[in-house]
Scaffold this active site. Sequence first.
Site, mmCIF file in Angstrom:
data_model
loop_
_atom_site.group_PDB
_atom_site.id
_atom_site.type_symbol
_atom_site.label_atom_id
_atom_site.label_comp_id
_atom_site.label_asym_id
_atom_site.label_seq_id
_atom_site.Cartn_x
_atom_site.Cartn_y
_atom_site.Cartn_z
ATOM 1 N N HIS A 30 -0.184 -1.806 0.946
ATOM 2 C CA HIS A 30 -0.079 -1.708 -0.571
ATOM 3 C C HIS A 30 -0.710 -0.501 -1.037
ATOM 4 C CE1 HIS A 30 -0.501 -3.071 -4.764
ATOM 5 N NE2 HIS A 30 0.702 -3.187 -4.633
ATOM 6 N N ASP A 57 4.856 -3.850 -4.522
ATOM 7 C CA ASP A 57 4.224 -5.102 -4.840
ATOM 8 C C ASP A 57 4.975 -6.374 -4.107
ATOM 9 O OD1 ASP A 57 2.645 -3.797 -6.396
ATOM 10 O OD2 ASP A 57 3.370 -4.319 -8.286
#
EC number: 3.1.1.4
Length: 145
Positions: free
Chosen positions: A73, A119
């Site tokens: 991420h 996300d």
Amino acid sequence: MLIFLWCGAVCVSLLGAANIPPHPLNLINFMEMIRYTIPCEKTWGEYADYGCYCGAGGSGRPIDALDRCCYVHDNCYGDAEKKHKCNPKTQSYSYKLTKRTIICYGAAGTCGRIVCDCDRTAALCFGNSEYIEGHKNIDTARFCQ
């Protein structure tokens, strides 16, 4: 008299809230995605200081699969900033939580879609990774070199 007290309480409440800085919209979206994918007994906050990469910053090698989700991420946000000139922490986007998955909307290649996909991937990864209590609040100076 009762109406006056209620109105006064609402006004004071709103004035107090006006001094609270808002969370960047994207982080609120990301928190909602995480809450949707993780086990019910966990809160999104338990992922904020986990391993070497879940939370602010990051260094060393990820210590497990969940920490690797955060590592990926972080890199996804980094690519969004460098390659696409996006600001992931404030970028708004549209998405839908449905049937245990997350659908990102928007044209491919736009900042909103890129950040949403970062996300989404992380939240789904969190939901599929084991949470090891001993990896929360670790000594990063010792374990993340």
